[in-house]
Design a protein around this motif. Structure first.
Motif, short mmCIF file in Angstrom:
data_model
loop_
_atom_site.label_atom_id
_atom_site.label_comp_id
_atom_site.label_asym_id
_atom_site.label_seq_id
_atom_site.Cartn_x
_atom_site.Cartn_y
_atom_site.Cartn_z
N ASP A 51 0.82 -1.20 0.00
CA ASP A 51 0.00 0.00 0.00
C ASP A 51 0.86 1.25 0.00
OD1 ASP A 51 -2.23 -1.53 0.04
OD2 ASP A 51 -2.66 -1.26 2.18
N ARG A 52 1.92 1.14 0.79
CA ARG A 52 2.78 2.30 0.92
C ARG A 52 3.46 2.62 -0.41
NH1 ARG A 52 5.17 1.02 6.03
NH2 ARG A 52 6.95 0.22 4.90
N ALA A 53 3.90 1.58 -1.10
CA ALA A 53 4.55 1.79 -2.39
C ALA A 53 3.60 2.44 -3.38
CB ALA A 53 5.07 0.46 -2.95
N ALA A 54 2.36 1.93 -3.41
CA ALA A 54 1.37 2.51 -4.32
C ALA A 54 1.13 3.96 -3.97
CB ALA A 54 0.06 1.72 -4.23
N GLN A 55 1.12 4.22 -2.69
CA GLN A 55 0.84 5.58 -2.27
C GLN A 55 2.01 6.51 -2.59
OE1 GLN A 55 0.78 6.69 1.75
NE2 GLN A 55 -1.07 7.92 1.55
N GLU A 56 3.21 5.97 -2.44
CA GLU A 56 4.37 6.80 -2.76
C GLU A 56 4.38 7.19 -4.23
OE1 GLU A 56 7.71 4.67 -1.19
OE2 GLU A 56 7.13 5.25 0.85
N GLU A 57 3.94 6.26 -5.06
CA GLU A 57 3.84 6.56 -6.47
C GLU A 57 2.84 7.67 -6.73
OE1 GLU A 57 3.21 3.88 -10.46
OE2 GLU A 57 4.28 3.10 -8.71
N GLU A 58 1.70 7.54 -6.06
CA GLU A 58 0.67 8.56 -6.19
C GLU A 58 1.21 9.92 -5.73
OE1 GLU A 58 -3.03 7.80 -3.99
OE2 GLU A 58 -3.08 9.96 -3.73
N PHE A 59 1.94 9.89 -4.61
CA PHE A 59 2.50 11.13 -4.08
C PHE A 59 3.49 11.75 -5.05
CE2 PHE A 59 1.90 10.50 0.79
CZ PHE A 59 0.54 10.63 0.60
N SER A 60 4.34 10.91 -5.65
CA SER A 60 5.37 11.49 -6.51
C SER A 60 4.73 12.11 -7.75
CB SER A 60 6.43 10.46 -6.87
OG SER A 60 6.02 9.69 -7.96
N LEU A 61 3.64 11.50 -8.20
CA LEU A 61 2.89 12.08 -9.31
C LEU A 61 2.31 13.43 -8.90
CD1 LEU A 61 2.07 10.92 -12.19
CD2 LEU A 61 -0.21 10.66 -11.20
N GLU A 62 1.73 13.45 -7.72
CA GLU A 62 1.15 14.70 -7.22
C GLU A 62 2.23 15.76 -7.04
OE1 GLU A 62 -1.66 14.92 -4.11
OE2 GLU A 62 -2.64 13.04 -4.63
N LEU A 63 3.38 15.33 -6.55
CA LEU A 63 4.45 16.29 -6.32
C LEU A 63 4.93 16.91 -7.63
CD1 LEU A 63 6.54 14.56 -3.52
CD2 LEU A 63 5.20 16.67 -3.35
N ARG A 64 4.97 16.09 -8.68
CA ARG A 64 5.35 16.64 -9.98
C ARG A 64 4.34 17.69 -10.46
NH1 ARG A 64 7.38 11.57 -11.36
NH2 ARG A 64 5.52 10.93 -12.47
#
Ligand SMILES: [Zn+2]
Length: 148
Positions: A71-84
């Motif tokens: 879950d955390r990995a999926a969320q980190e991906e989502e976060f990095s997209l948002e951060l971009r």
């Protein structure tokens, strides 16, 4: 979450204004026109800032909620997209602030390269434009050539 903030068409609606109606013989970028664009740019900047703030809060709220590594990995991906996305928005905010400064300095609406009027319609479509359409086209051709 609204996703239209990068799309120029929504900007006029966002600021609650319609396309500018020029009076006959009206001076280009006189007081009324500068006020029109200041209103648009202010509204756009406020909207972008709210979005950036909302994401930061959202990420802080959710960051601690996923003990499972998957879950955390999926969320980190989502976060990095948002951060971009936020990064793009921050850059856009900087550009909007630079443009607002041009309005302050009474230097808004003219091509950075050749000095001619950029034009009201083009600026309403892209309020942060700093090149006229000819210079913009030319610079894009040059960019493409350099990219090979
Ligand atoms: Zn130009």
């Amino acid at each position: 979450m609204p996703t239209s903030t990068n799309k120029p068409l929504g900007i006029l609606a966002l600021a609650g204004v319609g396309p500018y109606q020029e009076k006959a013989g009206e001076e280009y970028m006189g007081e009324p026109q500068l006020a029109h664009f200041k209103k648009i740019l202010d509204a756009w900047r406020i909207q972008l800032r709210e979005e950036v703030d909302r994401t930061v809060t959202h990420m802080q709220d959710e960051a601690a909620n996923f003990p499972d590594p998957v879950d955390r990995a999926a969320q980190e991906e989502e976060f990095s997209l948002e951060l971009r996305t936020r990064d793009r928005e921050r850059k856009l905010i900087k550009k909007i602030e630079k443009t607002l400064q041009l309005i302050e300095d009474d230097d808004f609406g003219f091509c950075n390269s050749c000095g001619i009027e950029i034009g009201i319609r083009r600026l309403e479509a892209r309020p942060t434009a700093d090149l006229c359409i000819e210079c913009k086209t030319l610079s894009e051709i040059k960019e493409r050539q350099m990219a090979g």
